[in-house]
Design a protein around this motif. Structure first.
Motif, PDB file in Angstrom:
ATOM      1  N   PHE A  74      32.526  44.504  48.256  1.00 52.66           N
ATOM      2  CA  PHE A  74      31.081  44.490  48.506  1.00 52.66           C
ATOM      3  C   PHE A  74      30.357  45.099  47.314  1.00 52.66           C
ATOM      4  CE2 PHE A  74      30.598  48.925  50.318  1.00 52.66           C
ATOM      5  CZ  PHE A  74      31.944  49.209  50.537  1.00 52.66           C
ATOM      6  N   THR A  75      29.119  44.644  47.085  1.00 53.07           N
ATOM      7  CA  THR A  75      28.476  44.967  45.803  1.00 53.07           C
ATOM      8  C   THR A  75      28.172  46.450  45.652  1.00 53.07           C
ATOM      9  OG1 THR A  75      26.229  44.554  46.596  1.00 53.07           O
ATOM     10  CG2 THR A  75      27.399  42.690  45.641  1.00 53.07           C
ATOM     11  N   SER A  76      27.947  47.154  46.770  1.00 56.17           N
ATOM     12  CA  SER A  76      27.610  48.575  46.650  1.00 56.17           C
ATOM     13  C   SER A  76      28.832  49.466  46.834  1.00 56.17           C
ATOM     14  CB  SER A  76      26.538  48.951  47.670  1.00 56.17           C
ATOM     15  OG  SER A  76      26.936  48.581  48.961  1.00 56.17           O
ATOM     16  N   CYS A  77      30.007  48.872  46.719  1.00 54.76           N
ATOM     17  CA  CYS A  77      31.259  49.593  46.929  1.00 54.76           C
ATOM     18  C   CYS A  77      31.496  50.617  45.815  1.00 54.76           C
ATOM     19  CB  CYS A  77      32.406  48.586  46.962  1.00 54.76           C
ATOM     20  SG  CYS A  77      34.052  49.266  46.794  1.00 54.76           S
ATOM     21  N   PRO A  78      31.586  51.879  46.190  1.00 56.40           N
ATOM     22  CA  PRO A  78      31.723  52.921  45.181  1.00 56.40           C
ATOM     23  C   PRO A  78      33.160  53.218  44.783  1.00 56.40           C
ATOM     24  CG  PRO A  78      31.449  53.917  47.325  1.00 56.40           C
ATOM     25  CD  PRO A  78      31.481  52.426  47.546  1.00 56.40           C
ATOM     26  N   SER A  79      34.104  52.753  45.558  1.00 56.61           N
ATOM     27  CA  SER A  79      35.470  53.228  45.336  1.00 56.61           C
ATOM     28  C   SER A  79      36.300  52.265  44.503  1.00 56.61           C
ATOM     29  CB  SER A  79      36.135  53.537  46.678  1.00 56.61           C
ATOM     30  OG  SER A  79      36.033  52.417  47.540  1.00 56.61           O
ATOM     31  N   ILE A  80      37.018  51.362  45.148  1.00 59.07           N
ATOM     32  CA  ILE A  80      38.007  50.576  44.395  1.00 59.07           C
ATOM     33  C   ILE A  80      37.453  49.291  43.767  1.00 59.07           C
ATOM     34  CG2 ILE A  80      39.986  51.457  45.657  1.00 59.07           C
ATOM     35  CD1 ILE A  80      39.966  48.948  47.345  1.00 59.07           C
ATOM     36  N   CYS A  81      36.238  48.863  44.194  1.00 61.58           N
ATOM     37  CA  CYS A  81      35.772  47.549  43.740  1.00 61.58           C
ATOM     38  C   CYS A  81      35.558  47.426  42.238  1.00 61.58           C
ATOM     39  CB  CYS A  81      34.506  47.138  44.471  1.00 61.58           C
ATOM     40  SG  CYS A  81      34.693  47.181  46.247  1.00 61.58           S
ATOM     41  N   PRO A  82      34.936  48.430  41.580  1.00 62.13           N
ATOM     42  CA  PRO A  82      34.744  48.250  40.134  1.00 62.13           C
ATOM     43  C   PRO A  82      36.065  47.972  39.414  1.00 62.13           C
ATOM     44  CG  PRO A  82      33.467  50.108  40.898  1.00 62.13           C
ATOM     45  CD  PRO A  82      34.340  49.678  42.044  1.00 62.13           C
ATOM     46  N   LYS A  83      37.080  48.706  39.790  1.00 69.95           N
ATOM     47  CA  LYS A  83      38.398  48.507  39.188  1.00 69.95           C
ATOM     48  C   LYS A  83      38.936  47.105  39.508  1.00 69.95           C
ATOM     49  CE  LYS A  83      41.864  50.764  37.102  1.00 69.95           C
ATOM     50  NZ  LYS A  83      41.882  51.900  36.195  1.00 69.95           N
ATOM     51  N   MET A  84      38.732  46.691  40.769  1.00 70.96           N
ATOM     52  CA  MET A  84      39.173  45.342  41.153  1.00 70.96           C
ATOM     53  C   MET A  84      38.453  44.283  40.312  1.00 70.96           C
ATOM     54  SD  MET A  84      39.163  45.826  45.292  1.00 70.96           S
ATOM     55  CE  MET A  84      39.294  44.085  45.715  1.00 70.96           C
ATOM     56  N   GLN A  85      37.135  44.463  40.140  1.00 64.79           N
ATOM     57  CA  GLN A  85      36.379  43.453  39.386  1.00 64.79           C
ATOM     58  C   GLN A  85      36.830  43.419  37.928  1.00 64.79           C
ATOM     59  OE1 GLN A  85      35.730  41.947  41.629  1.00 64.79           O
ATOM     60  NE2 GLN A  85      33.751  42.175  42.641  1.00 64.79           N
ATOM     61  N   GLN A  86      37.150  44.583  37.401  1.00 68.33           N
ATOM     62  CA  GLN A  86      37.632  44.642  36.026  1.00 68.33           C
ATOM     63  C   GLN A  86      38.914  43.814  35.878  1.00 68.33           C
ATOM     64  OE1 GLN A  86      38.353  48.659  34.720  1.00 68.33           O
ATOM     65  NE2 GLN A  86      37.088  48.289  32.923  1.00 68.33           N
ATOM     66  N   GLN A  87      39.780  43.925  36.897  1.00 65.62           N
ATOM     67  CA  GLN A  87      41.034  43.174  36.868  1.00 65.62           C
ATOM     68  C   GLN A  87      40.787  41.692  37.150  1.00 65.62           C
ATOM     69  OE1 GLN A  87      43.943  44.278  35.749  1.00 65.62           O
ATOM     70  NE2 GLN A  87      42.940  46.242  35.393  1.00 65.62           N
ATOM     71  N   MET A  88      39.873  41.382  38.084  1.00 64.45           N
ATOM     72  CA  MET A  88      39.601  39.977  38.388  1.00 64.45           C
ATOM     73  C   MET A  88      38.954  39.289  37.196  1.00 64.45           C
ATOM     74  SD  MET A  88      40.346  37.838  40.747  1.00 64.45           S
ATOM     75  CE  MET A  88      40.326  38.044  42.534  1.00 64.45           C
ATOM     76  N   LEU A  89      38.219  40.063  36.385  1.00 65.54           N
ATOM     77  CA  LEU A  89      37.642  39.493  35.163  1.00 65.54           C
ATOM     78  C   LEU A  89      38.738  38.980  34.226  1.00 65.54           C
ATOM     79  CD1 LEU A  89      34.747  42.031  34.434  1.00 65.54           C
ATOM     80  CD2 LEU A  89      34.460  39.558  34.647  1.00 65.54           C
ATOM     81  N   ARG A  90      39.893  39.642  34.241  1.00 61.29           N
ATOM     82  CA  ARG A  90      41.013  39.180  33.405  1.00 61.29           C
ATOM     83  C   ARG A  90      41.489  37.817  33.882  1.00 61.29           C
ATOM     84  NH1 ARG A  90      45.636  42.988  34.075  1.00 61.29           N
ATOM     85  NH2 ARG A  90      46.562  41.707  32.457  1.00 61.29           N
ATOM     86  N   PHE A  91      41.592  37.672  35.226  1.00 57.37           N
ATOM     87  CA  PHE A  91      41.996  36.394  35.814  1.00 57.37           C
ATOM     88  C   PHE A  91      40.975  35.316  35.428  1.00 57.37           C
ATOM     89  CE2 PHE A  91      42.233  33.274  39.220  1.00 57.37           C
ATOM     90  CZ  PHE A  91      43.599  33.157  39.465  1.00 57.37           C
ATOM     91  N   ASN A  92      39.691  35.687  35.572  1.00 55.59           N
ATOM     92  CA  ASN A  92      38.589  34.782  35.263  1.00 55.59           C
ATOM     93  C   ASN A  92      38.660  34.306  33.807  1.00 55.59           C
ATOM     94  OD1 ASN A  92      35.953  33.642  36.136  1.00 55.59           O
ATOM     95  ND2 ASN A  92      35.155  34.948  34.529  1.00 55.59           N
ATOM     96  N   GLU A  93      38.904  35.249  32.905  1.00 58.29           N
ATOM     97  CA  GLU A  93      38.991  34.911  31.478  1.00 58.29           C
ATOM     98  C   GLU A  93      40.128  33.944  31.216  1.00 58.29           C
ATOM     99  OE1 GLU A  93      37.178  35.653  28.674  1.00 58.29           O
ATOM    100  OE2 GLU A  93      35.739  36.277  30.196  1.00 58.29           O
ATOM    101  N   LYS A  94      41.286  34.248  31.820  1.00 63.39           N
ATOM    102  CA  LYS A  94      42.468  33.451  31.533  1.00 63.39           C
ATOM    103  C   LYS A  94      42.309  31.998  31.989  1.00 63.39           C
ATOM    104  CE  LYS A  94      47.419  33.099  31.874  1.00 63.39           C
ATOM    105  NZ  LYS A  94      48.692  33.680  32.233  1.00 63.39           N
ATOM    106  N   TYR A  95      41.672  31.790  33.152  1.00 59.69           N
ATOM    107  CA  TYR A  95      41.600  30.429  33.701  1.00 59.69           C
ATOM    108  C   TYR A  95      40.208  29.820  33.587  1.00 59.69           C
ATOM    109  CZ  TYR A  95      46.151  31.795  35.262  1.00 59.69           C
ATOM    110  OH  TYR A  95      47.447  32.236  35.263  1.00 59.69           O
ATOM    111  N   LYS A  96      39.406  30.410  32.689  1.00 58.32           N
ATOM    112  CA  LYS A  96      38.033  29.977  32.486  1.00 58.32           C
ATOM    113  C   LYS A  96      37.933  28.464  32.288  1.00 58.32           C
ATOM    114  CE  LYS A  96      36.228  31.751  28.827  1.00 58.32           C
ATOM    115  NZ  LYS A  96      35.787  32.794  27.869  1.00 58.32           N
ATOM    116  N   ASN A  97      38.854  27.923  31.519  1.00 57.98           N
ATOM    117  CA  ASN A  97      38.765  26.505  31.180  1.00 57.98           C
ATOM    118  C   ASN A  97      39.745  25.634  31.962  1.00 57.98           C
ATOM    119  OD1 ASN A  97      36.759  27.024  29.202  1.00 57.98           O
ATOM    120  ND2 ASN A  97      38.379  27.760  27.836  1.00 57.98           N
ATOM    121  N   ASN A  98      40.324  26.194  33.019  1.00 52.31           N
ATOM    122  CA  ASN A  98      41.252  25.406  33.842  1.00 52.31           C
ATOM    123  C   ASN A  98      40.590  25.066  35.185  1.00 52.31           C
ATOM    124  OD1 ASN A  98      43.264  24.412  35.481  1.00 52.31           O
ATOM    125  ND2 ASN A  98      44.858  25.677  34.520  1.00 52.31           N
TER     126      ASN A  98
END
Lengths: 179, 139
Positions: free
Chosen positions: A49-73
Motif C-alpha cells: 500500500f502506498t502509505s506503507c512505512p515498513s517493508i514496502c519501500p524495500k519491496m518496491q526497490q527490489q521490484m524495480l529491478r524486476f521491472n528494469e530487467k523485463y522492461k522490453n519483454n
C-alpha cells in the motif's frame, strides 16, 4: 520448478493443477485488468500500500529491478495489489506510479473492493489483513509470487531480500524457456 | 571454583585478547565499523537504501542531501516524530510521509554521526546529551 496449490482430480481421473481464479481490478491509469490482461503472460505479484512505512519501500526497490530487467519483454508484467484500497484510489496510485517512474503497460498498480483483494491474497496463498497495531494499519506478506502463462503459482520470494529476488529473476528466465 | 581458575589463567592475556579482537575487526571489516552503521542499516536503509540513494522520486536520498545537511539539528525530531509535510531535497520535491522510529538518544547520536561522516560529507558531530536536549524541544 514446482507448482504450488492443491491439485484437484478431474472426472476422468486426471490430476489438475491449481490455477488462479478470474479477477477484475482497475489500475493506475483506470484500465481494467482481468483474465485477458494476463493471458499468455508471466507475471510477478506483490501486495503493498502506498502509505506503507515498513517493508514496502524495500519491496518496491527490489521490484524495480524486476521491472528494469523485463522492461522490453512483452511476455512479462507485474501486478501490484493495494491492500489499502480505501486510501489508495486510482489517483493516488497514479501519483505513486509517477514517483516510481513506472508504466502501467508493464507494472499495474491495482485497486478495487477491499474484501475482494484480501480474498485474492488468499488465492495467491499469501496473507493480508487489517491490524491497528501494525505500522500503517495493515499487515501483509512481503512475498513476490511468480505466476506462469497457465496461471499456475510457480514461486515465492522474499521481496525485501536481494538474494531472494535474484532467484526470482533466474526463475522467471526459466519460465520464459518453458513451453 | 573452576571459573576462578580459568579467569586467573586468562588474566595475563587480557590485553592480547583485546588487541586480537581489534585487529580481527579491522581485517574483517576493512576498518573499524562506525557504531552508527548497524543502527543505520536497521532503521534507515529499509527506505533510504544501503548507501542513502533513496528510491526514485518516492523516497529522498540521504547521500549528499542538502535538506539533511542544512537541517542537521532537526534530525532527532524527524527520527522521533517523522515528517508529514512536503520537503525539497537537492531540488526535487518529496511528499511520501516519513514515520517516527523508536530510537533512544544514543542510537540517534550514533546514526547522525554516521550520516554526517559517511553520507553528508560534513564534519558535524553530536553526542547523546545534545540529542536529548533537542528531543525535549521537538514540536
Amino acid at each position: 520448478m514446482p507448482v504450488y496449490g492443491n491439485k484437484t482430480v478431474a472426472p476422468n481421473g486426471d490430476s489438475v493443477d491449481y490455477v488462479l481464479p478470474d479477477f477484475s481490478y482497475v489500475d493506475q491509469d483506470s484500465n481494467t485488468v482481468n483474465a485477458s490482461t494476463i493471458q499468455n503472460k508471466i507475471f510477478a505479484t506483490e501486495f503493498f500500500f502506498t502509505s506503507c512505512p515498513s517493508i514496502c519501500p524495500k519491496m518496491q526497490q527490489q521490484m524495480l529491478r524486476f521491472n528494469e530487467k523485463y522492461k522490453n519483454n512483452p511476455d512479462v508484467i507485474i501486478l501490484a495489489f493495494t491492500i489499502d484500497p480505501q486510501r489508495d484510489s486510482v489517483g493516488k496510485l497514479n501519483a505513486y506510479a509517477r514517483k516510481l517512474n513506472i508504466e502501467s503497460s508493464k507494472w499495474h498498480l491495482l485497486t478495487g473492493n477491499k474484501d475482494s483483494i484480501y480474498a485474492l491474497a488468499e488465492n495467491f496463498l499469501v496473507s493480508a489483513a487489517d491490524d491497528p497495531d501494525a505500522p500503517g494499519g495493515h499487515v501483509h506478506s512481503g512475498n513476490f509470487i511468480l505466476v506462469d502463462k497457465q496461471r499456475r503459482l510457480r514461486g515465492y520470494y522474499d521481496g525485501t531480500d536481494e538474494e531472494s529476488v535474484n532467484k526470482l529473476l533466474d526463475e522467471t528466465d526459466l519460465l520464459l524457456k518453458e513451453k | 571454583m573452576k571459573l576462578k581458575r580459568l579467569l586467573q589463567l586468562i588474566a595475563p592475556f587480557t590485553l592480547v585478547i583485546i588487541i586480537a579482537v581489534f585487529v580481527l575487526n579491522i581485517i574483517t571489516h576493512g576498518s573499524i565499523q562506525h557504531p552508527g552503521k548497524s543502527s543505520y542499516q536497521t532503521n534507515c536503509a529499509q527506505c533510504h537504501g544501503d548507501n542513502g540513494e533513496g528510491i526514485r522520486v518516492l523516497i529522498p536520498p540521504l547521500f549528499h542531501s542538502d535538506f539533511a545537511k542544512n537541517n542537521f539539528d532537526s534530525i532527532p525530531c524527524w527520527l522521533k516524530n517523522g515528517i508529514s509535510h512536503k520537503i525539497s531535497v537537492n531540488g526535487v520535491e518529496y511528499e511520501q510521509p516519513m514515520y517516527g522510529l523508536n530510537m533512544d538518544e544514543i542510537q540517534i547520536a550514533n546514526v547522525m554521526n554516521y550520516l554526517s561522516k559517511e553520507l553528508l560529507d560534513s564534519n558535524r558531530e553530536v553526542n547523546s546529551i545534545q540529542v536529548k536536549e533537542i528531543l525535549k524541544n521537538c514540536k
